[in-house]
Write a protein that holds these residues in place. Structure first.
Motif, PDB file in Angstrom:
ATOM      1  N   ASP A  46       0.807  -1.218   0.000  1.00 37.58           N
ATOM      2  CA  ASP A  46       0.000   0.000   0.000  1.00 37.58           C
ATOM      3  C   ASP A  46       0.842   1.270   0.000  1.00 37.58           C
ATOM      4  O   ASP A  46       0.541   2.232  -0.726  1.00 37.58           O
ATOM      5  N   ASP A  47       1.883   1.303   0.832  1.00 41.39           N
ATOM      6  CA  ASP A  47       2.707   2.506   0.912  1.00 41.39           C
ATOM      7  C   ASP A  47       3.410   2.796  -0.406  1.00 41.39           C
ATOM      8  O   ASP A  47       3.425   3.932  -0.875  1.00 41.39           O
ATOM      9  N   PHE A  48       3.999   1.764  -1.008  1.00 40.46           N
ATOM     10  CA  PHE A  48       4.717   1.976  -2.261  1.00 40.46           C
ATOM     11  C   PHE A  48       3.755   2.365  -3.373  1.00 40.46           C
ATOM     12  O   PHE A  48       4.043   3.258  -4.180  1.00 40.46           O
ATOM     13  N   ARG A  49       2.593   1.711  -3.406  1.00 35.07           N
ATOM     14  CA  ARG A  49       1.617   1.991  -4.452  1.00 35.07           C
ATOM     15  C   ARG A  49       1.118   3.429  -4.393  1.00 35.07           C
ATOM     16  O   ARG A  49       0.999   4.104  -5.421  1.00 35.07           O
ATOM     17  N   ASN A  50       0.818   3.902  -3.192  1.00 26.26           N
ATOM     18  CA  ASN A  50       0.174   5.202  -3.082  1.00 26.26           C
ATOM     19  C   ASN A  50       1.099   6.351  -2.702  1.00 26.26           C
ATOM     20  O   ASN A  50       0.880   7.485  -3.132  1.00 26.26           O
TER      21      ASN A  50
END
Length: 234
Positions: free
Chosen positions: A127-131
């Motif tokens: 989630d962190d890398f994606r967003n």
């Protein structure tokens, strides 16, 4: 820009790259693809008509991509697609849409007389890398939530900051939860996001065999589907 191709090997189908209005999201940090957007609706319609006329129906399957989501294509273009579906006896369509359009998929299906496979760019399940890094604007609680809307997802591999552990998890989730998957190997473009050559080589050695699976496609280069690039307009 090449806008028509025929994929002959895995999952044979015709592929069209059409023009749409600007991407509704348009904030992905890794994407310069949106430069193909155009606010001139009539020009989009004109260009798309020329491309759609190239469909032959050779494999009875047709995939439509554009620099955004299928909902951003002109209404007249969608009518032209349905007309060619009927004329060429197309039996299945493939479209792409940003995850934010998940509640509009069923209404979109009703515009057509054949089954549709929708794909969406998740890029990674971290989630962190994606967003925070990729600025994808895609939020969900579990992979099953994505799978309840989309049969097919796209993953992005080979970006600086991405880890082997992240990729291991992404592939595991893809194979467990989705009917189809497309893995895009990142290539440097005009954005500040950079490719990790060592990570790409590791992926090739570790996961290259995924290409043998009937439901998984790997794009080692962003023009492997035969569309895109910088050649002449249609």
């Amino acid at each position: 820009m090449e806008r028509y191709s025929v994929i002959e090997m895995k999952n044979p189908r015709e592929m069209l790259l059409l023009k749409s209005r600007p991407c509704h999201w348009g904030l992905c940090s890794f994407c310069d693809y949106i430069s193909d957007n155009d606010v001139n609706v009539q020009e989009n319609i004109r260009m798309n008509k020329k491309v759609i006329k190239r469909v032959t129906g050779i494999h009875r399957q047709l995939e439509i991509i554009n620099s955004g989501s299928c909902m951003e294509l002109p209404n007249e273009t969608l009518s032209d697609i349905q007309a060619i579906v009927t004329e060429k006896a197309i039996e299945k369509l493939y479209f792409e849409a940003h995850y934010q359009y998940k509640h509009e998929l069923e209404a979109f299906r009703k515009r057509f007389t054949v089954p549709i496979v929708f794909k969406t760019g998740i890029e990674t399940f971290d989630d962190d890398f994606r967003n925070k890094v990729l600025k994808k604007g895609v939020y969900f609680n579990a992979p099953s939530e994505v799978a309840s809307h989309f049969e097919s997802i796209c993953l992005l591999v080979g970006i600086q900051g991405q880890t082997k552990a992240m990729i291991h998890r992404d592939i595991e989730i893809l194979l467990k939860n989705f009917k189809y998957g497309c893995i895009n190997i990142f290539q440097n473009n005009s954005t500040p996001i950079k490719a990790d050559k060592d990570l790409i080589e590791w992926f090739h050695n570790t996961y290259g065999a995924l290409e043998k699976l009937a439901n998984i496609e790997i794009l080692w280069h962003n023009t492997d589907f035969g569309v895109g690039g910088n050649s002449h307009e249609a």
